[in-house]
Write an enzyme that holds these catalytic residues in place. Structure first.
Site, PDB file in Angstrom:
ATOM      1  CE  LYS A 112      39.579  55.674  42.029  1.00  9.58           C
ATOM      2  NZ  LYS A 112      39.529  55.194  40.621  1.00  9.58           N
TER       3      LYS A 112
HETATM    4  C1  LIG Z   1      39.196  53.902  40.153  1.00 10.05           C
HETATM    5  C2  LIG Z   1      38.877  53.789  38.697  1.00 10.05           C
HETATM    6  C3  LIG Z   1      38.206  52.661  38.162  1.00 10.05           C
HETATM    7  C4  LIG Z   1      37.828  51.455  39.004  1.00 10.05           C
HETATM    8  O1  LIG Z   1      36.799  51.721  39.918  1.00 10.05           O
HETATM    9  P1  LIG Z   1      36.518  50.694  41.138  1.00 10.05           P
HETATM   10  O2  LIG Z   1      35.491  51.358  41.965  1.00 10.05           O
HETATM   11  O3  LIG Z   1      37.826  50.526  41.844  1.00 10.05           O
HETATM   12  O4  LIG Z   1      36.024  49.418  40.542  1.00 10.05           O
HETATM   13  C5  LIG Z   1      37.891  52.661  36.813  1.00 10.05           C
HETATM   14  N1  LIG Z   1      38.255  53.684  36.000  1.00 10.05           N
HETATM   15  C6  LIG Z   1      38.903  54.776  36.475  1.00 10.05           C
HETATM   16  C7  LIG Z   1      39.289  55.853  35.531  1.00 10.05           C
HETATM   17  C8  LIG Z   1      39.226  54.875  37.831  1.00 10.05           C
HETATM   18  O5  LIG Z   1      39.887  55.959  38.285  1.00 10.05           O
END
Ligand SMILES: *Cc1c(COP(=O)(O)O)cnc(C)c1O
Length: 466
Positions: A112
């Site tokens: 993120k």
């Molecule tokens: C947010 C997140 C996901 C999922 O990603 P999306 O874009 O919501 O599909 C997967 N793994 C981790 C570690 C995350 O923080």
């Protein structure tokens, strides 16, 4: 570039407004009216570029009306230089033609950061130009909150209030939020659960009167278009590193809200040869159930070892449904209104088309742990539980062993020590050097009752110019 709503009944917006807006006024999500398309020759000419320069080439068409090229380039260099690896997103080989793309070298150790580090800078840039201020309000059960706080810590025109459920997030995750010091950073621990936090955020967006008209709320959740945009880049980067675009790649993506994998779908539409995209879910498998049986149906939330993928509905899936329906916003609106009441299906030929675009698999906690253990024993490489789900799904869904299969490594294993322990491994994942003293750092947060008026009162009193 103009952006239109997936429900077809909201005004088209330019990049700046899309950045500052959450949902469209018709309840839809914004998507670009058209996508840039790059030739193989052009993509090939990007081979060897530093990450930030590649990011510029991929993203500039989306922002060019709002940001001069030099400013955007500088912003990207500032964004990606805080990552702890020179490649920004390094690849690690697990087996023949099998790779993990490590997307956890940013400040909060999850993918993120790629989007939220950029989003903070974009917001500040646009707000400075407009002489405006916003209050970001968000609810988190973990990863998003810390990445958003890190992304906004140096923003002059943004105050950020993140609500987390009091005593219900892991200590690593809480400390990643509460040890970031800054006058514009406000952590609120709500004496309730995550749903209570989310409900308060939703209510506050619906009625912003408590801010007295002096500022406005902005959202940083995964429906923000700028977040998707930033995630397109690493598909290009990984492909170029392994011989693309002259050979095609397969990607497996640990999926919750469908943001990350939607970015891969866009990369393919923009000209990158991708032969397979695997949706990897945990037991919260609404997407896998839809892909397998053309039924989109909410089930109860299950708490798993991969909490960042614990969802009941997958918000960005709406963006794919829009394309599957020939960009007919009214059809999407009707479908999703029905989906809120019960199970829905789409026309068979549309569903078959979706199955050509994606493969899918769901992985339970036990298999997640087995995968963590197997890979560690064979490769001495520790997967976090989310990435382990991606690796397992990649192996189960793989179509062509001659095509490199790249699993997106979405988090650092040290964020999820419980899953590692549950795998039966005695190894303890170590936090990287820049976070080694996390447990000694001073924390700052305010505990509030599960009461929206109290939370709103706190925000009204504590933002910068209050
Ligand atoms: C947010 C997140 C996901 C999922 O990603 P999306 O874009 O919501 O599909 C997967 N793994 C981790 C570690 C995350 O923080």
């Amino acid at each position: 570039m103009r952006y239109i709503s997936t429900r077809g009944d909201a005004p088209a917006l330019g990049f700046e407004d899309v950045l500052l807006t959450g949902l469209a006024t018709d309840g839809g999500l914004y998507v670009p009216e058209s996508l840039p398309h790059f030739s193989l020759e052009e993509i090939r000419s990007w081979r060897g570029l530093p990450y930030a320069d590649l990011a510029f080439n991929v993203m500039y068409p989306f922002v060019e009306d709002a940001i001069p090229a030099d400013d955007f380039r500088t912003m990207l260099h500032d964004t990606y230089k805080v990552f702890s690896h020179d490649a920004v997103a390094p690849l690690v080989q697990l087996d023949s033609n099998e790779w993990v793309l490590e997307l956890f070298r940013g400040p909060t150790l999850a993918f993120k950061d790629f989007a939220l580090q950029l989003l903070g800078r974009l917001l500040d840039y646009v707000l400075e130009k407009r002489n405006q201020h916003v209050v970001i309000m968000g609810a988190t059960s973990g990863d998003t909150g810390s990445a958003a706080i890190e992304g906004c810590r140096r923003c002059e025109h943004v105050d950020i209030f993140i609500l987390h459920p009091y005593q219900r997030v892991s200590e690593v995750q809480r400390r990643q939020m509460t040890t970031v010091m800054g006058d514009n950073i406000h952590n609120i621990a709500v004496k309730g659960n995550f749903d209570d936090c989310q409900r308060m955020v939703k209510e506050s967006f619906g009625n912003q009167g408590f801010l007295g008209g002096k500022t406005q709320l902005a959202a940083v959740n995964s429906i923000n278009w700028a977040r998707i945009m930033a995630q397109i880049v690493y598909y290009f980067q990984a492909s170029l590193a392994l011989g693309g675009p002259d050979r095609s790649m397969a990607f497996s993506v640990p999926t919750g809200n469908f943001g990350d994998i939607f970015a891969g779908y866009l990369a393919r539409k923009m000209g990158l040869p991708i032969s397979q995209l695997v949706i990897a879910t945990n037991r919260n498998d609404i997407l896998h159930r839809f892909m397998s049986g053309n039924k989109y149906e909410q089930h109860q939330l299950e708490h798993t070892l991969s909490p960042s993928m614990d969802i009941m509905v997958s918000s960005n899936f709406e963006r794919l449904l829009f394309d599957l329906h020939g960009r007919d916003g009214a059809a999407v609106k009707a479908l999703l209104e029905n989906a809120a009441k019960g199970p829905v299906s789409i026309e068979d030929y549309r569903w078959k088309h979706a199955r050509k675009l994606f493969d899918s698999d769901a992985v339970d906690d036990k298999t997640t742990c087995d995968t963590i253990r197997e890979i560690y024993q064979r490769n001495e490489y520790l997967l976090d539980p989310h990435t382990a789900i991606g690796v397992r799904a990649a192996r189960n869904c793989r179509r062509d062993p001659a095509v490199p299969m790249i699993t997106l490594g979405t988090a650092h294993p040290a964020k999820f020590p419980d899953a590692i322990a549950e795998s039966g491994l005695s190894v303890k994942p170590q936090l990287p050097a820049h976070m080694a003293d996390l447990f000694e750092r001073e924390e700052r947060y305010t505990v509030l009752d599960n009461n929206v008026a109290e939370v709103q009162g706190f925000i009204a009193k504590h933002w910068k110019n209050a």
